[in-house]
Design a protein around this motif. Sequence first.
Motif, mmCIF file in Angstrom:
data_model
loop_
_atom_site.group_PDB
_atom_site.id
_atom_site.type_symbol
_atom_site.label_atom_id
_atom_site.label_comp_id
_atom_site.label_asym_id
_atom_site.label_seq_id
_atom_site.Cartn_x
_atom_site.Cartn_y
_atom_site.Cartn_z
ATOM 1 N N ALA A 273 0.833 -1.207 0.000
ATOM 2 C CA ALA A 273 0.000 0.000 0.000
ATOM 3 C C ALA A 273 0.864 1.251 0.000
ATOM 4 C CB ALA A 273 -0.939 -0.003 1.206
ATOM 5 N N ALA A 274 1.926 1.230 0.800
ATOM 6 C CA ALA A 274 2.849 2.362 0.831
ATOM 7 C C ALA A 274 3.583 2.501 -0.497
ATOM 8 C CB ALA A 274 3.848 2.185 1.971
ATOM 9 N N ALA A 275 3.969 1.366 -1.076
ATOM 10 C CA ALA A 275 4.693 1.402 -2.348
ATOM 11 C C ALA A 275 3.826 1.923 -3.488
ATOM 12 C CB ALA A 275 5.216 -0.006 -2.676
ATOM 13 N N ILE A 276 2.565 1.521 -3.530
ATOM 14 C CA ILE A 276 1.697 1.976 -4.619
ATOM 15 C C ILE A 276 1.339 3.449 -4.434
ATOM 16 C CG2 ILE A 276 -0.564 1.381 -3.636
ATOM 17 C CD1 ILE A 276 0.596 0.789 -7.267
ATOM 18 N N ALA A 277 1.246 3.907 -3.182
ATOM 19 C CA ALA A 277 1.007 5.334 -2.944
ATOM 20 C C ALA A 277 2.167 6.151 -3.477
ATOM 21 C CB ALA A 277 0.817 5.590 -1.451
ATOM 22 N N LYS A 278 3.384 5.668 -3.246
ATOM 23 C CA LYS A 278 4.563 6.364 -3.749
ATOM 24 C C LYS A 278 4.594 6.327 -5.273
ATOM 25 C CE LYS A 278 9.518 6.736 -2.814
ATOM 26 N NZ LYS A 278 10.654 6.161 -2.025
ATOM 27 N N ALA A 279 4.220 5.184 -5.846
ATOM 28 C CA ALA A 279 4.214 5.050 -7.307
ATOM 29 C C ALA A 279 3.196 5.981 -7.945
ATOM 30 C CB ALA A 279 3.925 3.597 -7.694
ATOM 31 N N MET A 280 2.051 6.158 -7.299
ATOM 32 C CA MET A 280 1.009 7.022 -7.859
ATOM 33 C C MET A 280 1.447 8.484 -7.910
ATOM 34 S SD MET A 280 -1.769 5.633 -9.024
ATOM 35 C CE MET A 280 -3.044 6.880 -8.905
ATOM 36 N N ALA A 281 2.447 8.837 -7.118
ATOM 37 C CA ALA A 281 2.956 10.212 -7.124
ATOM 38 C C ALA A 281 4.034 10.410 -8.189
ATOM 39 C CB ALA A 281 3.515 10.570 -5.751
ATOM 40 N N SER A 282 4.404 9.352 -8.893
ATOM 41 C CA SER A 282 5.468 9.433 -9.893
ATOM 42 C C SER A 282 4.990 10.178 -11.141
ATOM 43 C CB SER A 282 5.925 8.026 -10.285
ATOM 44 O OG SER A 282 4.914 7.359 -11.031
ATOM 45 N N PRO A 283 5.907 10.743 -11.909
ATOM 46 C CA PRO A 283 5.523 11.433 -13.152
ATOM 47 C C PRO A 283 4.794 10.515 -14.131
ATOM 48 C CG PRO A 283 7.767 12.010 -12.538
ATOM 49 C CD PRO A 283 7.348 10.908 -11.622
ATOM 50 N N GLU A 284 5.208 9.234 -14.195
ATOM 51 C CA GLU A 284 4.561 8.294 -15.115
ATOM 52 C C GLU A 284 3.083 8.117 -14.766
ATOM 53 O OE1 GLU A 284 8.701 6.321 -14.350
ATOM 54 O OE2 GLU A 284 7.297 7.585 -13.240
ATOM 55 N N ALA A 285 2.825 7.938 -13.467
ATOM 56 C CA ALA A 285 1.442 7.728 -13.037
ATOM 57 C C ALA A 285 0.613 8.990 -13.191
ATOM 58 C CB ALA A 285 1.409 7.241 -11.594
ATOM 59 N N GLN A 286 1.208 10.128 -12.855
ATOM 60 C CA GLN A 286 0.478 11.384 -12.992
ATOM 61 C C GLN A 286 0.103 11.652 -14.445
ATOM 62 O OE1 GLN A 286 -0.560 13.511 -10.395
ATOM 63 N NE2 GLN A 286 -0.002 11.688 -9.239
ATOM 64 N N ALA A 287 1.013 11.322 -15.360
ATOM 65 C CA ALA A 287 0.726 11.494 -16.788
ATOM 66 C C ALA A 287 -0.379 10.555 -17.236
ATOM 67 C CB ALA A 287 1.990 11.253 -17.612
ATOM 68 N N ALA A 288 -0.373 9.317 -16.720
ATOM 69 C CA ALA A 288 -1.410 8.351 -17.082
ATOM 70 C C ALA A 288 -2.768 8.786 -16.557
ATOM 71 C CB ALA A 288 -1.067 6.971 -16.537
ATOM 72 N N VAL A 289 -2.804 9.291 -15.336
ATOM 73 C CA VAL A 289 -4.054 9.770 -14.747
ATOM 74 C C VAL A 289 -4.644 10.890 -15.601
ATOM 75 C CG1 VAL A 289 -5.027 11.043 -12.801
ATOM 76 C CG2 VAL A 289 -3.576 9.061 -12.381
ATOM 77 N N ALA A 290 -3.796 11.843 -15.983
ATOM 78 C CA ALA A 290 -4.263 12.956 -16.794
ATOM 79 C C ALA A 290 -4.659 12.490 -18.193
ATOM 80 C CB ALA A 290 -3.177 14.030 -16.887
ATOM 81 N N GLY A 291 -3.843 11.634 -18.789
ATOM 82 C CA GLY A 291 -4.083 11.190 -20.155
ATOM 83 C C GLY A 291 -5.323 10.338 -20.299
ATOM 84 N N GLN A 292 -5.664 9.579 -19.259
ATOM 85 C CA GLN A 292 -6.835 8.719 -19.310
ATOM 86 C C GLN A 292 -8.086 9.398 -18.746
ATOM 87 O OE1 GLN A 292 -7.040 5.583 -20.661
ATOM 88 N NE2 GLN A 292 -4.947 5.822 -21.376
ATOM 89 N N GLY A 293 -7.946 10.645 -18.306
ATOM 90 C CA GLY A 293 -9.093 11.359 -17.752
ATOM 91 C C GLY A 293 -9.543 10.801 -16.416
ATOM 92 N N LEU A 294 -8.615 10.206 -15.667
ATOM 93 C CA LEU A 294 -8.963 9.576 -14.393
ATOM 94 C C LEU A 294 -9.001 10.599 -13.261
ATOM 95 C CD1 LEU A 294 -6.684 6.399 -14.630
ATOM 96 C CD2 LEU A 294 -9.052 6.648 -15.353
ATOM 97 N N MET A 295 -9.616 10.195 -12.151
ATOM 98 C CA MET A 295 -9.649 11.007 -10.943
ATOM 99 C C MET A 295 -9.007 10.196 -9.818
ATOM 100 S SD MET A 295 -13.551 12.467 -11.261
ATOM 101 C CE MET A 295 -13.460 13.397 -9.721
ATOM 102 N N PRO A 296 -7.903 10.676 -9.239
ATOM 103 C CA PRO A 296 -7.264 9.940 -8.144
ATOM 104 C C PRO A 296 -8.256 9.699 -7.008
ATOM 105 C CG PRO A 296 -5.869 11.735 -8.876
ATOM 106 C CD PRO A 296 -7.201 11.935 -9.537
ATOM 107 N N MET A 297 -8.229 8.479 -6.486
ATOM 108 C CA MET A 297 -9.125 8.133 -5.382
ATOM 109 C C MET A 297 -8.322 7.451 -4.289
ATOM 110 S SD MET A 297 -12.476 5.727 -5.461
ATOM 111 C CE MET A 297 -13.427 5.425 -3.991
ATOM 112 N N ALA A 298 -7.812 6.273 -4.627
ATOM 113 C CA ALA A 298 -6.837 5.580 -3.838
ATOM 114 C C ALA A 298 -7.170 5.391 -2.369
ATOM 115 C CB ALA A 298 -5.489 6.263 -3.981
ATOM 116 N N LEU A 299 -8.116 4.563 -2.096
ATOM 117 C CA LEU A 299 -8.360 4.108 -0.733
ATOM 118 C C LEU A 299 -7.323 3.057 -0.386
ATOM 119 C CD1 LEU A 299 -12.244 3.642 -0.858
ATOM 120 C CD2 LEU A 299 -10.966 5.639 -0.088
ATOM 121 N N GLY A 300 -6.818 3.125 0.836
ATOM 122 C CA GLY A 300 -5.825 2.158 1.277
ATOM 123 C C GLY A 300 -6.449 0.856 1.753
#
Length: 327
Positions: A273-300
């Motif tokens: 859970a900690a690792a995926i939270a860190k990964a979601m803050a990465s530039p790759e993930a942020q670009a994917a979120v924006a590119g796919q029109g997603l909304m961060p939610m991320a319940l632990g």
Amino acid sequence: MKQGFTISRRACLAAAALACCAPGAWAQGASGAKPIRMVVPLAAGSTVDAMARAVAPGFGRASGHAVVVENLPGAGGITGTAQVVKAPRDGLTLGMISSNHVINPGIYKSIPFDSLKDITPIAVLATVPLVLAVHPALPVKSVAELLAYAKAHPGALNYGSAGNGSTLHLAGELLVSETGIDIKHVPYRGTGPLVTDLIGGQVQLGFVSISQVAPQIKAGTLRALAVSTAQRSAALPEVPTLAEAGVPKYAFDAWVALVAPAGLPKPLVDGYAAAIAKAMASPEAQAAVAGQGLMPMALGPDAAPAFFQSELAKHQKLVKQSGATLD
């Protein structure tokens, strides 16, 4: 739905421990020399696949493992998820799944696993807003006008979806349920044919993920009336939610989540859970979120199980209403 990660105190402690340990040392039972297999039970190129590939590098760095993304599509996600639930509880097999996971029990008469009991939810990463789009030849420019037109012409309008029991189908069923309008469902074999016919006017309206029709909306070949989520989408900030547009109880979205086989040891769950939270803050993930029109939610991992249970109940009700059942 809340945006931003909701991580338990245990997950935060796991993250602190992770920073102090050699790569992979925290992952009890998972050797740092062995890669993590991240199964995507949907086809390459899907929203879920894009998210998995975007977070894999950061998740690998944070967990101390190489991460191999493997697509195992089939039966609406059942084929690949079956591989995840049957895997050893060593943390080396994870699944990046979608809301199909809680829809399928109502669609298929037989599934080789229990959608709640046979998984360990690690995190719900993001929601997938849908947009209610209409062909511009339809003489409506708002949800209120659409509802008025549908009530004046019962049974005359067709709405398309990616198939019986798909999230796009259930989004339409929820609109019917909340408004009482009489519109006909036209199932397609995937989103591509649906979008083609929506642009061509063979169907007048439908719910589609924003990323798949944003260019057409911008070009004016499709008209956006509202988004399905409780909050507006950053990808279409000028488009109201259905609740804002006059359907106050309407809220629907698909989502993406990271899961593991049932019974995964708690230290692994919190560490991941900690690792995926860190990964979601990465530039790759942020670009994917924006590119796919997603909304961060991320319940632990503390909140995700209850979310899965509530989503299962909600979707089973919609599936029953839709009559979408397969052998």
